[in-house]
Structures are given as C-alpha cells and as structure tokens.
Design an enzyme around this catalytic site. Structure first.
Site, PDB file in Angstrom:
ATOM      1  N   HIS A   1      43.828  43.796  43.825  1.00  0.00           N
ATOM      2  CA  HIS A   1      44.258  43.630  42.483  1.00  0.00           C
ATOM      3  C   HIS A   1      44.177  41.920  42.104  1.00  0.00           C
ATOM      4  O   HIS A   1      45.278  41.247  42.011  1.00  0.00           O
ATOM      5  CB  HIS A   1      45.696  44.272  42.272  1.00  0.00           C
TER       6      HIS A   1
ATOM      7  N   HIS B   1      51.157  47.673  41.307  1.00  0.00           N
ATOM      8  CA  HIS B   1      52.427  46.752  41.231  1.00  0.00           C
ATOM      9  C   HIS B   1      53.753  47.618  41.108  1.00  0.00           C
ATOM     10  O   HIS B   1      54.450  47.349  40.283  1.00  0.00           O
ATOM     11  CB  HIS B   1      52.490  45.558  40.238  1.00  0.00           C
TER      12      HIS B   1
ATOM     13  N   ASP C   1      47.934  40.588  42.066  1.00  0.00           N
ATOM     14  CA  ASP C   1      48.170  40.596  40.677  1.00  0.00           C
ATOM     15  C   ASP C   1      47.684  39.371  40.098  1.00  0.00           C
ATOM     16  O   ASP C   1      48.431  38.879  39.078  1.00  0.00           O
ATOM     17  CB  ASP C   1      49.270  41.486  40.039  1.00  0.00           C
TER      18      ASP C   1
ATOM     19  N   HIS D   1      42.546  39.173  38.955  1.00  0.00           N
ATOM     20  CA  HIS D   1      42.011  39.073  37.623  1.00  0.00           C
ATOM     21  C   HIS D   1      41.403  37.833  37.843  1.00  0.00           C
ATOM     22  O   HIS D   1      41.794  36.802  38.009  1.00  0.00           O
ATOM     23  CB  HIS D   1      43.081  38.944  36.436  1.00  0.00           C
ATOM     24  N   LEU D   2      40.123  37.741  37.676  1.00  0.00           N
ATOM     25  CA  LEU D   2      39.203  36.998  37.604  1.00  0.00           C
ATOM     26  C   LEU D   2      38.741  36.174  36.230  1.00  0.00           C
ATOM     27  O   LEU D   2      38.072  35.414  36.256  1.00  0.00           O
ATOM     28  CB  LEU D   2      37.764  37.127  38.513  1.00  0.00           C
ATOM     29  N   ARG D   3      38.908  37.289  35.017  1.00  0.00           N
ATOM     30  CA  ARG D   3      38.771  36.985  33.737  1.00  0.00           C
ATOM     31  C   ARG D   3      37.326  36.878  33.180  1.00  0.00           C
ATOM     32  O   ARG D   3      37.217  36.872  32.023  1.00  0.00           O
ATOM     33  CB  ARG D   3      39.458  35.543  33.509  1.00  0.00           C
TER      34      ARG D   3
ATOM     35  N   ASN E   1      39.945  44.426  32.894  1.00  0.00           N
ATOM     36  CA  ASN E   1      40.184  44.121  31.617  1.00  0.00           C
ATOM     37  C   ASN E   1      39.796  42.742  31.292  1.00  0.00           C
ATOM     38  O   ASN E   1      40.185  41.613  30.928  1.00  0.00           O
ATOM     39  CB  ASN E   1      42.040  44.013  31.350  1.00  0.00           C
TER      40      ASN E   1
END
Length: 426
Positions: free
Chosen positions: A54, A228, A301, A56-58, A88
C-alpha cells in the site's frame, strides 16, 4: 558480487551471505570470495527485502507530492525491494495504459520493483467496474485492485468485482469506510473528538463494510484484502471470518500500531489521516492481531502531500502520512521491543505475507541458497530522532517527526544489486 559478513539472518546466528548473479549463492561461516565487495554486517539483522502492499507514489498527476523516482528511493531507504502503487493518481490507474506507465516508470527508476494497483471502478467513482481484465493481462500483470481513498460502497458492484478477479487469482483490496457514516468526519469518534468539537469518525463505519465484504467474499469464493485496519471491532470480525476458512487477509499501518487519537489535541494536521488514529485500546488490539496472524501484514499507506496541503488548519488539511522510511523502526518499537514479534515474525509480516497476497514472484522469499538476492540489512541498536529533512521522499508529512525511534536500514539489495549502502540511497 557482494559478500555480507556476519549478518544475523532474521535474528539467528551470525552467518556470511554471498550474493552472486542476482541470487543468494552461498550461506555459511568464513566464506571467501576475492572478487566480491565485502559488506561488514556484524550486529546487523538480515531480512528478506520488504514488500509494501500500500504505497502512494502520486505519479502521474501529483508530482508535486511524490514521483515514482522519489517514492522508490524512499522505499529503498526503508528496506523495501517491492511496493504496490495505489491507483488514485491523476489520471486514475483504471486502464491498461496507465498501469503500464507506472510499471515502466518503476523499471526506469530501478530502486525497487513497482507493482501497480488497478482501480476497481472507473475514475474511482464507484459506478462502473474498471478494465480489470485488461489491467491483469497488461505488461504490469496487475493482481491487486483497490479504490483506496474511496470505499466500494455499492454491495452489488463489490460482488461483481470479487467475482471478476477470480478468473486470474486477483484480490480486491477494500478501503473500508461507509460513506454516509463518515460525512464531514475529522477524527476518531470518541471522548477526544467530543472534547475538541471535531466531527467524529465512528468505528462502525469501518466494521460494517468489513463484515459485509467478508460475507460477500465467502459467498462468491473470492479473495478479499482489507486495507489499513484500525479498530478492535474490525479485528474481531476478521478473526471470525478467518475461523470460517474464508479467503480474507488484512493489513495494518505502522502509525496505527503506535499513535492514538489523543495526538489530535494538538490540532496539528500531520496527525490527520484516513482511517483516523484510534484509541489506546484499538492500538493494543491491532498489535495483538498482527502478532497472532489475524492481521496478515504491515503496509505503510505512504501518503505524501506537499507542504501547503498539511501546513494549514485542521479541517481543510489533507489526510495522510508518509511512512516508507520509518516503517521498520516503528514495527521494532511497537512489536519487537514489546516481545510481540521476533525478527522472523517481522520478516513474515513485512515481506513473506504481503508478497503472497500480491501474488509476487521473486519477492518475499526466505534468505536461502538459490533464492533471489533481495536482502535488507538492518541495525536495531541505534535510537535517533526522526528528521524528515533527511528523507528521500519528496514530502515531509511524517507523524513521527522528532520522535526517537530505534534502528536504521544500513543496506538494501535488489536482486543482488545495492540500492542502499552504508545507510545511503545509491
């Protein structure tokens, strides 16, 4: 070629480890290899390269917060050799084209393997299924699908997704948040939220979705992964589902293992996160569940944000915390120092199990002869204050700033190639 001297494999007796041609070539005492670069590892723990389910590399779209390059540098610095990049982004990773773009960016960066997570629904809008089959058949070989940041709240749509992924042994990773119960919510619903006058986020909003989805997964015979997990009630539901033999797995974040909702009393948005920090009783339940295997793994996360998104008043501030570079230290503090896990348990929860859930090959394997040379060398001895200015991540929104935590990653090897040496990203 690298010869690691005197490392304690998952906390066992000291041994030498020879990495050659991308695999663990030899393990023993007094190994020699004149042509190898020697890494002195006395006192260090050797772990299989960590795997994050989990992250987030954006990128694409929010390169002001993080990029695949900076995010994977942060992952390597934290001891990770593989991460799952959440969907996302902007545009959303809901097509074969976008997931292949992220996958290729990961290959170009080279700091760790990047496995894109595909969106469950188009645009994360919760109305129509995304191109699940096309993403599974793409070069990225997507096996994990999630609308993380949004709950797949429509039960019919969730059922269809669970049925669809069965065809290629995929898994739906649910962000368990009943949207009507969390409208305008700002923090955990409880004594602290009442005292601060902030709209509460009830535990039942998470637990209701987990219960529903466990039943749906059992009904269709598919794999469900719960993102999470944050409440003691969720733990009990998961324990019940697993007692039935259902294909349900779950993760917990480092911050939910250590921090509580009392930190919101500072009104510092660095502590604003989704799901919110919960109570001390929840933290204790989560630790016990991770120790006994009810919760399968730790997932960061890692949620980077630019400074302006967090350095503001509480209400408009973005939700999320970074965690790749502190995860192993937090797990040592919360689980190892408390006697709940040994280092073999840490390897299982932070490498073996997440790799299995993500259906990865070449990751999450024990350090043994013939295995891929994905190795993390960790020094559990030092205790230092967390300084986000020293992070490889592009963002600085860590909830652990200034907190003294144990341990430091000294080296990370990806298929025998060092991505971190002497504590520095290469």
């Amino acid at each position: 070629m690298f010869l690691i001297k005197g490392a304690r494999i998952v906390g066992g007796a000291p041994a030498d480890i020879l990495l050659r041609d991308g695999v663990v070539a030899e393990i023993g005492a007094g190994l020699t290899a004149p042509e190898a670069t020697v890494v002195e590892a006395g006192g260090l723990i050797a772990l299989p390269g960590l795997v994050d389910l989990h992250t987030h590399l954006r990128e694409p779209g929010r390169e002001d917060a993080e990029t695949v390059e900076t995010g994977t540098r942060a992952a390597a610095a934290g001891g990770y050799t593989a991460v799952h990049a959440m969907a996302n982004t902007e545009p959303v990773a809901d097509t074969a084209g976008v997931v292949e773009q992220v996958w290729r960016l990961g290959r170009e960066a080279g700091h760790c393997d990047v496995h894109p997570v595909g969106a469950v629904t188009r645009g994360l809008e919760g109305e129509r299924l995304a191109e699940l089959g096309a993403m599974a058949d793409s070069a990225a070989r997507v096996r994990v699908f999630s609308d993380d940041g949004h709950c797949v709240s429509d039960a019919v749509l969730m059922r269809r997704a669970l049925e669809y992924v069965k065809a290629f042994d995929g898994v739906v990773a649910q962000h368990a948040q009943e949207p009507r119960l969390t409208e305008h919510a700002q923090m955990n619903e409880g004594e602290v939220s009442g005292r601060l006058g902030l709209a509460g986020w009830p535990a039942v909003a998470e637990e209701a979705i987990i219960a529903r989805d466990c039943l749906l997964a059992a009904h269709v015979g598919s794999r469900l992964h719960v993102c999470h997990v944050s409440t003691a009630g969720s733990v009990e539901i998961l324990r019940w589902a697993k007692s039935k033999g259902w294909q349900v797995t779950a993760e917990v974040t480092p911050h939910h293992l250590l921090l509580t909702d009392e930190l919101a009393e500072t009104y510092d948005p660095v502590y604003k996160v989704n799901p919110p920090l919960r109570t001390k009783a929840d933290v204790e339940a989560l630790r016990e569940a991770l120790a006994d295997g009810t919760i399968d793994c730790v997932a960061t996360d890692h949620a980077p944000h630019p400074a302006e998104a967090k350095e503001t008043e509480w209400a408009p501030a973005a939700m999320g915390m970074i965690g790749l570079e502190t995860a192993l230290s937090v797990v040592q503090e919360a689980m190892v120092e408390t006697g709940l896990l040994d280092w073999a348990g840490v390897a299982d929860r932070m490498s073996v199990r997440p790799a299995h859930i993500g259906r990865l090959t070449g990751q999450g394997q024990s350090i043994e002869v013939g295995a891929p040379a994905n190795v993390t060398l960790y020094d559990p001895a030092p205790r230092t204050a967390v300084d986000p200015a020293a992070f490889a991540s592009k963002s600085r929104n860590t909830p652990f700033v200034g907190l003294t935590l144990p341990g430091r990653v000294r080296a990370t090897f990806l298929r025998g190639r060092p991505t971190v040496l002497e504590g520095k990203v290469i």
